[in-house]
Design a protein around this motif. Structure first.
Motif, PDB file in Angstrom:
ATOM      1  N   TYR A 197       6.922  14.104   0.584  1.00 23.33           N
ATOM      2  CA  TYR A 197       5.914  15.147   0.361  1.00 23.33           C
ATOM      3  C   TYR A 197       5.966  16.189   1.483  1.00 23.33           C
ATOM      4  CZ  TYR A 197       1.701  17.301  -1.403  1.00 23.33           C
ATOM      5  OH  TYR A 197       0.818  18.193  -1.948  1.00 23.33           O
ATOM      6  N   LEU A 198       6.074  15.706   2.725  1.00 25.52           N
ATOM      7  CA  LEU A 198       6.086  16.621   3.877  1.00 25.52           C
ATOM      8  C   LEU A 198       7.320  17.525   3.832  1.00 25.52           C
ATOM      9  CD1 LEU A 198       4.943  14.044   6.570  1.00 25.52           C
ATOM     10  CD2 LEU A 198       3.605  15.985   5.744  1.00 25.52           C
ATOM     11  N   ALA A 199       8.458  16.958   3.410  1.00 22.71           N
ATOM     12  CA  ALA A 199       9.687  17.766   3.324  1.00 22.71           C
ATOM     13  C   ALA A 199       9.485  18.910   2.342  1.00 22.71           C
ATOM     14  CB  ALA A 199      10.851  16.880   2.902  1.00 22.71           C
ATOM     15  N   LYS A 200       8.856  18.603   1.199  1.00 25.73           N
ATOM     16  CA  LYS A 200       8.631  19.644   0.200  1.00 25.73           C
ATOM     17  C   LYS A 200       7.612  20.673   0.719  1.00 25.73           C
ATOM     18  CE  LYS A 200       8.467  19.933  -4.732  1.00 25.73           C
ATOM     19  NZ  LYS A 200       7.804  19.504  -5.917  1.00 25.73           N
ATOM     20  N   GLU A 201       6.559  20.172   1.323  1.00 32.75           N
ATOM     21  CA  GLU A 201       5.492  21.059   1.812  1.00 32.75           C
ATOM     22  C   GLU A 201       6.020  22.068   2.842  1.00 32.75           C
ATOM     23  OE1 GLU A 201       2.431  21.109   0.672  1.00 32.75           O
ATOM     24  OE2 GLU A 201       1.627  22.561   2.117  1.00 32.75           O
ATOM     25  N   PHE A 202       6.890  21.575   3.737  1.00 38.80           N
ATOM     26  CA  PHE A 202       7.370  22.451   4.815  1.00 38.80           C
ATOM     27  C   PHE A 202       8.765  23.019   4.542  1.00 38.80           C
ATOM     28  CE2 PHE A 202       3.952  20.057   6.769  1.00 38.80           C
ATOM     29  CZ  PHE A 202       3.275  21.063   7.447  1.00 38.80           C
ATOM     30  N   ASN A 203       9.246  22.852   3.306  1.00 38.01           N
ATOM     31  CA  ASN A 203      10.557  23.389   2.911  1.00 38.01           C
ATOM     32  C   ASN A 203      11.666  22.940   3.866  1.00 38.01           C
ATOM     33  OD1 ASN A 203       9.369  25.185   0.787  1.00 38.01           O
ATOM     34  ND2 ASN A 203       8.366  26.020   2.601  1.00 38.01           N
ATOM     35  N   LEU A 204      11.666  21.632   4.155  1.00 34.01           N
ATOM     36  CA  LEU A 204      12.661  21.079   5.075  1.00 34.01           C
ATOM     37  C   LEU A 204      13.425  19.947   4.397  1.00 34.01           C
ATOM     38  CD1 LEU A 204      10.390  20.739   8.234  1.00 34.01           C
ATOM     39  CD2 LEU A 204      12.269  22.363   7.966  1.00 34.01           C
ATOM     40  N   ALA A 205      14.586  19.599   4.959  1.00 32.47           N
ATOM     41  CA  ALA A 205      15.328  18.436   4.459  1.00 32.47           C
ATOM     42  C   ALA A 205      14.577  17.170   4.879  1.00 32.47           C
ATOM     43  CB  ALA A 205      16.721  18.430   5.047  1.00 32.47           C
ATOM     44  N   LYS A 206      14.664  16.129   4.034  1.00 29.35           N
ATOM     45  CA  LYS A 206      13.983  14.873   4.371  1.00 29.35           C
ATOM     46  C   LYS A 206      14.463  14.331   5.716  1.00 29.35           C
ATOM     47  CE  LYS A 206      13.268  13.062  -0.245  1.00 29.35           C
ATOM     48  NZ  LYS A 206      13.624  11.986  -1.153  1.00 29.35           N
ATOM     49  N   ALA A 207      15.766  14.515   6.015  1.00 25.68           N
ATOM     50  CA  ALA A 207      16.313  13.989   7.280  1.00 25.68           C
ATOM     51  C   ALA A 207      15.641  14.672   8.478  1.00 25.68           C
ATOM     52  CB  ALA A 207      17.819  14.216   7.327  1.00 25.68           C
ATOM     53  N   THR A 208      15.331  15.961   8.339  1.00 23.95           N
ATOM     54  CA  THR A 208      14.673  16.699   9.438  1.00 23.95           C
ATOM     55  C   THR A 208      13.266  16.163   9.659  1.00 23.95           C
ATOM     56  OG1 THR A 208      15.915  18.626   8.711  1.00 23.95           O
ATOM     57  CG2 THR A 208      14.121  19.040  10.238  1.00 23.95           C
ATOM     58  N   VAL A 209      12.559  15.917   8.545  1.00 24.91           N
ATOM     59  CA  VAL A 209      11.195  15.382   8.672  1.00 24.91           C
ATOM     60  C   VAL A 209      11.262  13.968   9.257  1.00 24.91           C
ATOM     61  CG1 VAL A 209       9.115  14.689   7.383  1.00 24.91           C
ATOM     62  CG2 VAL A 209      10.308  16.806   6.800  1.00 24.91           C
ATOM     63  N   SER A 210      12.206  13.157   8.779  1.00 28.33           N
ATOM     64  CA  SER A 210      12.333  11.778   9.293  1.00 28.33           C
ATOM     65  C   SER A 210      12.570  11.782  10.797  1.00 28.33           C
ATOM     66  CB  SER A 210      13.501  11.050   8.628  1.00 28.33           C
ATOM     67  OG  SER A 210      13.224  10.843   7.289  1.00 28.33           O
ATOM     68  N   ASP A 211      13.408  12.710  11.287  1.00 27.79           N
ATOM     69  CA  ASP A 211      13.668  12.791  12.737  1.00 27.79           C
ATOM     70  C   ASP A 211      12.381  13.089  13.500  1.00 27.79           C
ATOM     71  OD1 ASP A 211      16.294  12.299  12.422  1.00 27.79           O
ATOM     72  OD2 ASP A 211      16.960  14.384  12.644  1.00 27.79           O
ATOM     73  N   SER A 212      11.609  14.050  12.976  1.00 28.18           N
ATOM     74  CA  SER A 212      10.349  14.408  13.651  1.00 28.18           C
ATOM     75  C   SER A 212       9.371  13.234  13.624  1.00 28.18           C
ATOM     76  CB  SER A 212       9.702  15.607  12.964  1.00 28.18           C
ATOM     77  OG  SER A 212      10.443  16.753  13.232  1.00 28.18           O
ATOM     78  N   ILE A 213       9.325  12.555  12.491  1.00 29.76           N
ATOM     79  CA  ILE A 213       8.408  11.413  12.359  1.00 29.76           C
ATOM     80  C   ILE A 213       8.800  10.312  13.349  1.00 29.76           C
ATOM     81  CG2 ILE A 213       7.697   9.540  10.756  1.00 29.76           C
ATOM     82  CD1 ILE A 213       6.348  12.267  10.205  1.00 29.76           C
ATOM     83  N   ARG A 214      10.119  10.117  13.523  1.00 25.87           N
ATOM     84  CA  ARG A 214      10.583   9.085  14.456  1.00 25.87           C
ATOM     85  C   ARG A 214      10.107   9.422  15.883  1.00 25.87           C
ATOM     86  NH1 ARG A 214      15.367   8.483  12.529  1.00 25.87           N
ATOM     87  NH2 ARG A 214      16.286  10.179  13.728  1.00 25.87           N
ATOM     88  N   VAL A 215      10.230  10.690  16.268  1.00 23.48           N
ATOM     89  CA  VAL A 215       9.800  11.090  17.619  1.00 23.48           C
ATOM     90  C   VAL A 215       8.288  10.905  17.771  1.00 23.48           C
ATOM     91  CG1 VAL A 215       9.599  13.051  19.213  1.00 23.48           C
ATOM     92  CG2 VAL A 215      11.690  12.742  17.883  1.00 23.48           C
ATOM     93  N   LEU A 216       7.547  11.299  16.737  1.00 21.66           N
ATOM     94  CA  LEU A 216       6.079  11.173  16.806  1.00 21.66           C
ATOM     95  C   LEU A 216       5.665   9.705  16.893  1.00 21.66           C
ATOM     96  CD1 LEU A 216       5.076  13.925  14.196  1.00 21.66           C
ATOM     97  CD2 LEU A 216       4.742  14.012  16.680  1.00 21.66           C
ATOM     98  N   GLU A 217       6.432   8.842  16.241  1.00 19.41           N
ATOM     99  CA  GLU A 217       6.122   7.406  16.300  1.00 19.41           C
ATOM    100  C   GLU A 217       6.428   6.868  17.702  1.00 19.41           C
ATOM    101  OE1 GLU A 217       8.233   5.092  13.376  1.00 19.41           O
ATOM    102  OE2 GLU A 217       6.631   3.588  13.291  1.00 19.41           O
ATOM    103  N   GLN A 218       7.574   7.319  18.272  1.00 21.68           N
ATOM    104  CA  GLN A 218       7.926   6.888  19.639  1.00 21.68           C
ATOM    105  C   GLN A 218       6.856   7.328  20.636  1.00 21.68           C
ATOM    106  OE1 GLN A 218      11.767   8.690  20.066  1.00 21.68           O
ATOM    107  NE2 GLN A 218      12.836   6.999  19.058  1.00 21.68           N
ATOM    108  N   LYS A 219       6.293   8.509  20.401  1.00 22.87           N
ATOM    109  CA  LYS A 219       5.254   9.014  21.319  1.00 22.87           C
ATOM    110  C   LYS A 219       3.890   8.410  21.020  1.00 22.87           C
ATOM    111  CE  LYS A 219       7.453  13.481  22.281  1.00 22.87           C
ATOM    112  NZ  LYS A 219       7.395  13.750  23.696  1.00 22.87           N
ATOM    113  N   LYS A 220       3.846   7.564  19.999  1.00 28.68           N
ATOM    114  CA  LYS A 220       2.615   6.851  19.587  1.00 28.68           C
ATOM    115  C   LYS A 220       1.531   7.789  19.062  1.00 28.68           C
ATOM    116  CE  LYS A 220       3.412   2.885  22.634  1.00 28.68           C
ATOM    117  NZ  LYS A 220       4.583   2.520  21.867  1.00 28.68           N
TER     118      LYS A 220
END
Ligand code: SF4
Length: 201
Positions: free
Chosen positions: A65-88
């Motif tokens: 959903y986020l990829a579609k909302e922000f017009n991004l590739a799913k891989a780009t969103v997944s990378d950002s989500i991974r960083v946000l998870e690492q930062k808690k």
């Protein structure tokens, strides 16, 4: 080719000047977000994802959903989500019926980051707020029409707006919402509606 950046072409044509004006405006939120991003050691899109997740229901807090909302590739969103998870700042909540899929929720630290950054739009809001009401309505009519046309040619997403909603109807030149059973005046048209139901194609 319409070379709007050639100044002779640009200054001879209102179409070119408006297009160049949009290009200039597209820098606004990038500049404002970078300021917040630098101060919080995040990227602009990471901040936008956190803000979106805070204000939308859990079923919209997924990578697809986020990829579609922000017009991004799913891989780009997944990378950002991974960083946000690492930062808690976020946590993944497994789906109750399907443990292979999950939604994304903010942690208390994530909510704090949103509190610190979500006012990045204030300089634009303040200018709009001081504009005359009749000019705001003309502006909103133009903006919603542009978004609708850009969505139609698949450049940007408008997945929660009236123009893509099953409840939206146009009759005798006016707009209606079948769910709320009201005529939608220009100022009632929504960009992001909680009751939105995707239109059947
Ligand atoms: S439900 Fe919301 S998005 Fe759909 S037409 Fe009504 S106001 Fe617009």
């Amino acid at each position: 080719m319409k070379n709007i950046f050639d100044l002779e072409t640009q200054n001879d044509s209102l179409d070119a000047k408006i297009t160049a004006g949009f290009e200039r405006l597209s820098q606004v939120f990038r500049v404002l977000l970078w300021e917040k991003a630098k101060n919080n050691d995040l990227s602009p899109i990471q901040i936008q994802l956190l803000i979106f997740i805070k204000y939308h229901s859990a079923n919209k807090a997924t990578v697809s959903y986020l990829a579609k909302e922000f017009n991004l590739a799913k891989a780009t969103v997944s990378d950002s989500i991974r960083v946000l998870e690492q930062k808690k700042y976020i946590t993944k909540v497994p789906h109750t019926e399907d443990s292979r899929s999950s939604t994304i929720a903010l942690t208390p630290e994530g909510i704090q980051v949103v509190d610190l950054t979500e006012n990045f739009t204030d300089p634009v809001y303040d200018i709009i707020a001081s504009t005359a009401e009749k000019d705001k309505i003309i502006l909103w009519r133009s903006i919603t029409s542009f978004i609708q046309q850009l969505n139609h040619i698949q450049i940007i997403s408008a997945q929660n707006s009236c123009s893509t909603c099953d409840y939206f109807e146009q009759e005798n030149g006016s707009n209606h919402c079948r769910l709320l059973q009201i005529r939608l005046k220009t100022e009632d048209i929504k960009l992001d509606c909680q009751e939105h139901k995707p239109a059947r194609l």
